[in-house]
Scaffold this motif. Sequence first.
Motif, PDB file in Angstrom:
ATOM      1  N   ILE A  82       0.838  -1.206   0.000  1.00 22.25           N
ATOM      2  CA  ILE A  82       0.000   0.000   0.000  1.00 22.25           C
ATOM      3  C   ILE A  82       0.870   1.253   0.000  1.00 22.25           C
ATOM      4  CG2 ILE A  82      -1.750   1.283   1.272  1.00 22.25           C
ATOM      5  CD1 ILE A  82      -2.741  -1.331  -0.066  1.00 22.25           C
ATOM      6  N   THR A  83       1.962   1.234   0.779  1.00 18.75           N
ATOM      7  CA  THR A  83       2.892   2.371   0.787  1.00 18.75           C
ATOM      8  C   THR A  83       3.476   2.606  -0.600  1.00 18.75           C
ATOM      9  OG1 THR A  83       3.467   1.943   3.099  1.00 18.75           O
ATOM     10  CG2 THR A  83       4.997   3.300   1.822  1.00 18.75           C
ATOM     11  N   ALA A  84       3.813   1.512  -1.298  1.00 22.09           N
ATOM     12  CA  ALA A  84       4.368   1.635  -2.647  1.00 22.09           C
ATOM     13  C   ALA A  84       3.356   2.264  -3.608  1.00 22.09           C
ATOM     14  CB  ALA A  84       4.803   0.261  -3.159  1.00 22.09           C
ATOM     15  N   ILE A  85       2.088   2.007  -3.358  1.00 19.44           N
ATOM     16  CA  ILE A  85       1.039   2.598  -4.196  1.00 19.44           C
ATOM     17  C   ILE A  85       0.869   4.078  -3.879  1.00 19.44           C
ATOM     18  CG2 ILE A  85      -1.443   2.586  -4.660  1.00 19.44           C
ATOM     19  CD1 ILE A  85      -1.337  -0.490  -4.138  1.00 19.44           C
ATOM     20  N   ILE A  91       2.230   8.922  -7.164  1.00 20.11           N
ATOM     21  CA  ILE A  91       3.047  10.135  -7.250  1.00 20.11           C
ATOM     22  C   ILE A  91       3.817  10.193  -8.572  1.00 20.11           C
ATOM     23  CG2 ILE A  91       5.032  11.318  -6.212  1.00 20.11           C
ATOM     24  CD1 ILE A  91       4.056  10.368  -3.510  1.00 20.11           C
ATOM     25  N   PHE A  92       4.220   9.025  -9.075  1.00 20.73           N
ATOM     26  CA  PHE A  92       4.948   8.994 -10.335  1.00 20.73           C
ATOM     27  C   PHE A  92       4.074   9.593 -11.447  1.00 20.73           C
ATOM     28  CE2 PHE A  92       6.910   4.819  -8.618  1.00 20.73           C
ATOM     29  CZ  PHE A  92       7.834   5.539  -7.879  1.00 20.73           C
ATOM     30  N   PRO A  93       4.560  10.601 -12.168  1.00 20.20           N
ATOM     31  CA  PRO A  93       3.703  11.306 -13.130  1.00 20.20           C
ATOM     32  C   PRO A  93       3.295  10.484 -14.350  1.00 20.20           C
ATOM     33  CG  PRO A  93       5.968  12.108 -13.255  1.00 20.20           C
ATOM     34  CD  PRO A  93       5.893  11.222 -12.056  1.00 20.20           C
ATOM     35  N   TYR A  94       4.024   9.412 -14.652  1.00 19.06           N
ATOM     36  CA  TYR A  94       3.723   8.656 -15.870  1.00 19.06           C
ATOM     37  C   TYR A  94       3.277   7.220 -15.583  1.00 19.06           C
ATOM     38  CZ  TYR A  94       6.319  12.625 -17.644  1.00 19.06           C
ATOM     39  OH  TYR A  94       6.761  13.905 -17.914  1.00 19.06           O
ATOM     40  N   GLU A 106       0.613  -5.184 -14.129  1.00 16.39           N
ATOM     41  CA  GLU A 106       1.936  -4.626 -14.419  1.00 16.39           C
ATOM     42  C   GLU A 106       2.419  -3.724 -13.289  1.00 16.39           C
ATOM     43  OE1 GLU A 106       4.247  -2.372 -18.073  1.00 16.39           O
ATOM     44  OE2 GLU A 106       2.119  -1.928 -17.727  1.00 16.39           O
ATOM     45  N   HIS A 107       1.518  -2.920 -12.729  1.00 13.83           N
ATOM     46  CA  HIS A 107       1.901  -2.037 -11.634  1.00 13.83           C
ATOM     47  C   HIS A 107       2.333  -2.833 -10.400  1.00 13.83           C
ATOM     48  CE1 HIS A 107      -0.809   0.954 -13.807  1.00 13.83           C
ATOM     49  NE2 HIS A 107       0.374   1.534 -13.781  1.00 13.83           N
ATOM     50  N   LEU A 108       1.586  -3.878 -10.071  1.00 13.06           N
ATOM     51  CA  LEU A 108       1.894  -4.634  -8.856  1.00 13.06           C
ATOM     52  C   LEU A 108       3.108  -5.536  -9.007  1.00 13.06           C
ATOM     53  CD1 LEU A 108      -1.363  -5.782  -7.021  1.00 13.06           C
ATOM     54  CD2 LEU A 108       0.023  -3.727  -6.729  1.00 13.06           C
ATOM     55  N   MET A 109       3.533  -5.803 -10.236  1.00 16.86           N
ATOM     56  CA  MET A 109       4.683  -6.682 -10.424  1.00 16.86           C
ATOM     57  C   MET A 109       5.956  -6.092  -9.824  1.00 16.86           C
ATOM     58  SD  MET A 109       3.504  -9.427 -11.569  1.00 16.86           S
ATOM     59  CE  MET A 109       4.980 -10.386 -11.895  1.00 16.86           C
ATOM     60  N   MET A 110       5.971  -4.795  -9.524  1.00 17.83           N
ATOM     61  CA  MET A 110       7.096  -4.192  -8.831  1.00 17.83           C
ATOM     62  C   MET A 110       7.357  -4.928  -7.516  1.00 17.83           C
ATOM     63  SD  MET A 110       7.640  -0.135  -8.035  1.00 17.83           S
ATOM     64  CE  MET A 110       6.102   0.030  -7.118  1.00 17.83           C
ATOM     65  N   CYS A 111       6.287  -5.412  -6.889  1.00 21.90           N
ATOM     66  CA  CYS A 111       6.393  -6.216  -5.666  1.00 21.90           C
ATOM     67  C   CYS A 111       6.156  -7.702  -5.949  1.00 21.90           C
ATOM     68  CB  CYS A 111       5.382  -5.752  -4.619  1.00 21.90           C
ATOM     69  SG  CYS A 111       5.544  -4.026  -4.119  1.00 21.90           S
ATOM     70  N   ALA A 112       5.183  -7.959  -6.829  1.00 23.90           N
ATOM     71  CA  ALA A 112       4.743  -9.339  -7.048  1.00 23.90           C
ATOM     72  C   ALA A 112       5.743 -10.184  -7.825  1.00 23.90           C
ATOM     73  CB  ALA A 112       3.392  -9.351  -7.778  1.00 23.90           C
ATOM     74  N   LYS A 113       6.689  -9.557  -8.527  1.00 28.01           N
ATOM     75  CA  LYS A 113       7.695 -10.336  -9.258  1.00 28.01           C
ATOM     76  C   LYS A 113       8.317 -11.389  -8.349  1.00 28.01           C
ATOM     77  CE  LYS A 113      12.071  -9.982 -11.750  1.00 28.01           C
ATOM     78  NZ  LYS A 113      12.902 -10.827 -10.884  1.00 28.01           N
ATOM     79  N   CYS A 114       8.503 -11.037  -7.069  1.00 31.55           N
ATOM     80  CA  CYS A 114       9.063 -11.983  -6.112  1.00 31.55           C
ATOM     81  C   CYS A 114       8.026 -12.480  -5.111  1.00 31.55           C
ATOM     82  CB  CYS A 114      10.224 -11.345  -5.360  1.00 31.55           C
ATOM     83  SG  CYS A 114      11.638 -10.971  -6.412  1.00 31.55           S
ATOM     84  N   HIS A 115       7.165 -11.593  -4.653  1.00 27.31           N
ATOM     85  CA  HIS A 115       6.223 -11.976  -3.601  1.00 27.31           C
ATOM     86  C   HIS A 115       5.029 -12.769  -4.125  1.00 27.31           C
ATOM     87  CE1 HIS A 115       7.883  -9.846  -0.086  1.00 27.31           C
ATOM     88  NE2 HIS A 115       8.396  -9.032  -0.992  1.00 27.31           N
ATOM     89  N   LEU A 116       4.748 -12.667  -5.429  1.00 30.24           N
ATOM     90  CA  LEU A 116       3.642 -13.431  -6.027  1.00 30.24           C
ATOM     91  C   LEU A 116       3.832 -13.512  -7.537  1.00 30.24           C
ATOM     92  CD1 LEU A 116       0.956 -14.751  -4.897  1.00 30.24           C
ATOM     93  CD2 LEU A 116      -0.209 -12.783  -5.902  1.00 30.24           C
ATOM     94  N   PRO A 117       4.867 -14.236  -7.997  1.00 28.64           N
ATOM     95  CA  PRO A 117       5.164 -14.251  -9.431  1.00 28.64           C
ATOM     96  C   PRO A 117       4.035 -14.785 -10.300  1.00 28.64           C
ATOM     97  CG  PRO A 117       6.446 -15.911  -8.234  1.00 28.64           C
ATOM     98  CD  PRO A 117       5.820 -15.039  -7.215  1.00 28.64           C
ATOM     99  N   GLN A 118       3.151 -15.614  -9.718  1.00 26.30           N
ATOM    100  CA  GLN A 118       2.035 -16.154 -10.485  1.00 26.30           C
ATOM    101  C   GLN A 118       0.967 -15.111 -10.785  1.00 26.30           C
ATOM    102  OE1 GLN A 118       2.912 -16.959  -7.363  1.00 26.30           O
ATOM    103  NE2 GLN A 118       1.260 -17.893  -6.179  1.00 26.30           N
TER     104      GLN A 118
END
Length: 319
Positions: A82-85, A91-94, A106-118
């Motif tokens: 939630i903090t990352a969101i 906040i990221f303009p693009y 795609e947005h959540l894969m910043m965390c999910a790549k490792c925490h939930l790759p499926q």
Amino acid sequence: MRKSFIVGLACFAITALTAWGAFGAGGPKPEPLPKAKTIKELAERYDSSSCMDCHEDIHDEWSNSLHARSILGTPRTAPTIITAIENGLKIFPYSGVTKDEDITVEHLMMCAKCHLPQLDEATDDVAREIVATIRGWQQAYRDGDYDKVDELQETIESLNIGCTVCHNKLAFIHKWADGYAQPDTIYGAMEGDHEDEVYTKMAEAPALGESIFCGQCHGLGPNFELEHPSQCATLYGSYLYSYVAHGGSESCQECHMEKSGLGHDMQSYKSDEMIDMAVDVTVEGRSLFWRKNKEDGVLPIGVINVEIYNKAGHVIPDG
């Protein structure tokens, strides 16, 4: 002469690549499954409960590990998403995210790549459902509605790094050489038939017992393949460049699974076993009287010296 050397080197490289892939037990790239449309559907696809019938001890070990609640965490991970969101995506303009409804897989894969790759097997609706569930869980805590807390926490915990994430989905690293994980096969240390309705075969995956396998998530640093790389786990990089480069030879699995005696209950800094293996701590203290000035007179003081020696094969702490 120079051309001959280059041609010879190229031939050697091709031969080496061929030899590298000679023992792969994978197969052709399978057709992707339909995208999961709900948390429940994705959780059921990677549910580890059926493994418990034959592998009860291993399942019990895994159940005590953070792999069994990789989205919930300690439970620090879920709030960090939630903090990352809030402090990142919005906040990221693009990023294209101004509200939760804009969030995609795609947005959540910043965390999910490792925490939930499926999660890459799910629709964007599932990404939004995960965020809504975490927010609801946090609100239930604030409201003191602990029945709701338990209900939503169970949903969050259903999303995890279960048996088939490691023993099927992520089993092969060099897929062009060793092949792709097959949808009817569990990969481990044995080959043959497997008593399961879905995974009817067993086969070996060459990297499953090597540190590079763990490096897929406990990695080299920023995930540069993502649209917005995140600086997270750097353990594998530290292991390669500080430990192996100076003569270290033990793998992640040897320390965290075998020498520790923890098996699939892979732990780190919260485990007494891993703390004893990882660091030596020496504490020395002495007291004395120190004359400060005429007004205060003689004052007692203490001097404490703490030395910590890192015995682990990587930096501490890290993830």
